[in-house]
Design a protein around this motif. Structure first.
Motif, short mmCIF file in Angstrom:
data_model
loop_
_atom_site.label_atom_id
_atom_site.label_comp_id
_atom_site.label_asym_id
_atom_site.label_seq_id
_atom_site.Cartn_x
_atom_site.Cartn_y
_atom_site.Cartn_z
N LEU A 151 98.23 11.05 35.33
CA LEU A 151 99.45 10.69 35.10
C LEU A 151 100.16 10.30 36.22
O LEU A 151 100.59 11.19 36.92
CB LEU A 151 100.20 11.40 33.66
CG LEU A 151 101.03 10.42 33.22
CD1 LEU A 151 101.06 9.05 32.19
CD2 LEU A 151 102.45 11.03 32.05
N THR A 152 101.28 9.29 36.38
CA THR A 152 101.59 8.85 37.24
C THR A 152 102.75 8.01 36.85
O THR A 152 102.37 7.35 36.58
CB THR A 152 101.17 8.02 39.06
OG1 THR A 152 100.41 8.62 39.31
CG2 THR A 152 102.27 7.68 40.22
N TRP A 176 110.64 4.59 46.56
CA TRP A 176 110.41 4.82 45.00
C TRP A 176 110.47 6.36 45.76
O TRP A 176 109.48 6.97 46.27
CB TRP A 176 108.93 4.24 45.22
CG TRP A 176 108.73 2.21 45.08
CD1 TRP A 176 109.26 1.21 46.12
CD2 TRP A 176 108.59 1.63 43.90
NE1 TRP A 176 108.91 -0.24 45.41
CE2 TRP A 176 108.60 -0.07 44.14
CE3 TRP A 176 108.57 2.59 42.67
CZ2 TRP A 176 109.02 -0.35 43.05
CZ3 TRP A 176 108.47 0.92 41.61
CH2 TRP A 176 108.61 0.21 41.37
N THR A 177 109.81 6.49 44.20
CA THR A 177 109.00 7.91 44.12
C THR A 177 108.65 8.45 43.09
O THR A 177 108.35 7.09 42.23
CB THR A 177 110.30 9.14 43.63
OG1 THR A 177 110.77 8.79 41.76
CG2 THR A 177 111.52 9.00 44.43
N LEU A 178 106.76 8.63 43.88
CA LEU A 178 105.80 8.88 42.91
C LEU A 178 105.55 10.09 42.27
O LEU A 178 105.80 11.40 43.10
CB LEU A 178 104.39 9.24 43.73
CG LEU A 178 104.98 6.60 44.09
CD1 LEU A 178 105.66 5.99 44.99
CD2 LEU A 178 103.49 6.59 45.24
N ASN A 179 105.84 10.57 40.91
CA ASN A 179 105.58 11.55 40.44
C ASN A 179 104.35 11.76 39.90
O ASN A 179 104.08 10.57 38.78
CB ASN A 179 106.52 11.98 38.72
CG ASN A 179 107.79 11.64 40.36
OD1 ASN A 179 108.53 12.49 40.47
ND2 ASN A 179 108.34 10.18 40.28
N TRP A 180 103.67 12.55 39.86
CA TRP A 180 101.61 13.15 39.77
C TRP A 180 101.79 14.04 38.99
O TRP A 180 102.43 15.08 38.48
CB TRP A 180 101.14 12.96 41.07
CG TRP A 180 100.09 13.65 40.12
CD1 TRP A 180 99.41 14.65 41.36
CD2 TRP A 180 98.14 12.80 39.36
NE1 TRP A 180 98.12 14.92 40.36
CE2 TRP A 180 97.44 14.20 39.82
CE3 TRP A 180 98.17 11.93 39.73
CZ2 TRP A 180 96.01 13.54 39.22
CZ3 TRP A 180 96.72 11.44 38.64
CH2 TRP A 180 95.94 12.53 38.82
N ALA A 181 101.30 13.71 37.65
CA ALA A 181 101.04 15.81 37.14
C ALA A 181 99.47 15.54 35.85
O ALA A 181 98.67 14.10 36.65
CB ALA A 181 101.95 14.97 35.56
N ASN A 182 98.74 16.16 35.70
CA ASN A 182 97.32 15.84 35.73
C ASN A 182 97.46 16.92 34.73
O ASN A 182 98.17 17.88 33.97
CB ASN A 182 96.09 16.67 36.94
CG ASN A 182 96.03 17.85 36.64
OD1 ASN A 182 95.39 18.68 35.69
ND2 ASN A 182 96.84 18.26 38.25
N SER A 183 95.97 16.51 33.86
CA SER A 183 95.84 17.55 32.05
C SER A 183 95.55 18.38 32.32
O SER A 183 95.06 19.67 31.40
CB SER A 183 94.85 16.42 31.45
OG SER A 183 93.61 16.39 31.94
N ARG A 184 94.14 18.95 33.29
CA ARG A 184 95.07 20.54 33.43
C ARG A 184 95.62 21.20 33.41
O ARG A 184 95.59 22.79 33.14
CB ARG A 184 93.85 20.43 34.78
CG ARG A 184 92.17 20.21 34.65
CD ARG A 184 91.84 20.03 36.04
NE ARG A 184 91.92 19.35 37.17
CZ ARG A 184 91.48 19.84 38.41
NH1 ARG A 184 89.69 19.35 38.33
NH2 ARG A 184 92.10 18.77 38.92
N THR A 185 96.88 20.96 34.07
CA THR A 185 97.80 21.78 34.64
C THR A 185 99.16 21.63 33.57
O THR A 185 99.83 22.68 33.18
CB THR A 185 98.38 22.25 35.80
OG1 THR A 185 99.02 20.31 36.02
CG2 THR A 185 97.07 22.19 37.31
#
Length: 150
Positions: A60-61, A72-81
């Motif tokens: 998810l970004t 811009w700020t770009l913020n990333w997350a993933n479902s594993r963590t």
């Protein structure tokens, strides 16, 4: 500010991922994914979810435009963590290339992170991630995504 307007909607994504993000000789893995993005706040925010079916996880970004800085700020997350990673920050140049930088850690080492967006058209785009461990003297490109409009 057009920012990430181009990324709105559905895309197919071909990924090339370096086995070890700091070792350019570690070999590349290739796999496909797909993403759906949505604009918010009259284009000042963009959120997308990317799915990697063969990998068993999603990302998810959240991209946010800051009017005061023009960045811009770009913020990333993933479902594993389930964790939001440190953001990268930057802007699009006059030639349409987006350059974003930030600080993070990989395998216990501090890294400088660079995201580049390029080749942006109505039906294509390219994103790449690179890491530097020597103060941006050298970069190891470790993840490349090639986007085609679905």
């Amino acid at each position: 500010m057009n920012g990430f307007d181009f990324l709105d909607g559905r895309w197919n994504v071909h990924n090339r991922l370096l086995a070890d993000f700091l070792d350019p000789g570690s070999g590349w893995e290739e796999f496909d994914g797909h993403t759906t993005g949505h604009l918010h706040w009259s284009g000042a925010a963009h959120v997308d979810e990317i799915v990697f079916p063969s990998k068993g996880f999603r990302g998810l970004t959240v991209r946010l435009y800051e009017p005061e800085t023009g960045e811009w700020t770009l913020n990333w997350a993933n479902s594993r963590t389930g964790r939001l990673e440190p953001p990268v920050r930057g802007r699009f140049d006059a030639d349409g290339t987006g350059r974003f930088h930030g600080d993070d850690h990989y395998a216990g080492r501090a890294v400088r992170v660079r995201f580049l967006w390029s080749g942006i058209t109505a039906t294509t785009a390219r994103w790449e991630q690179s890491f530097s461990v020597d103060g941006e003297e050298t970069w190891v490109t470790n993840w490349v995504m090639t986007f085609t409009r679905a």
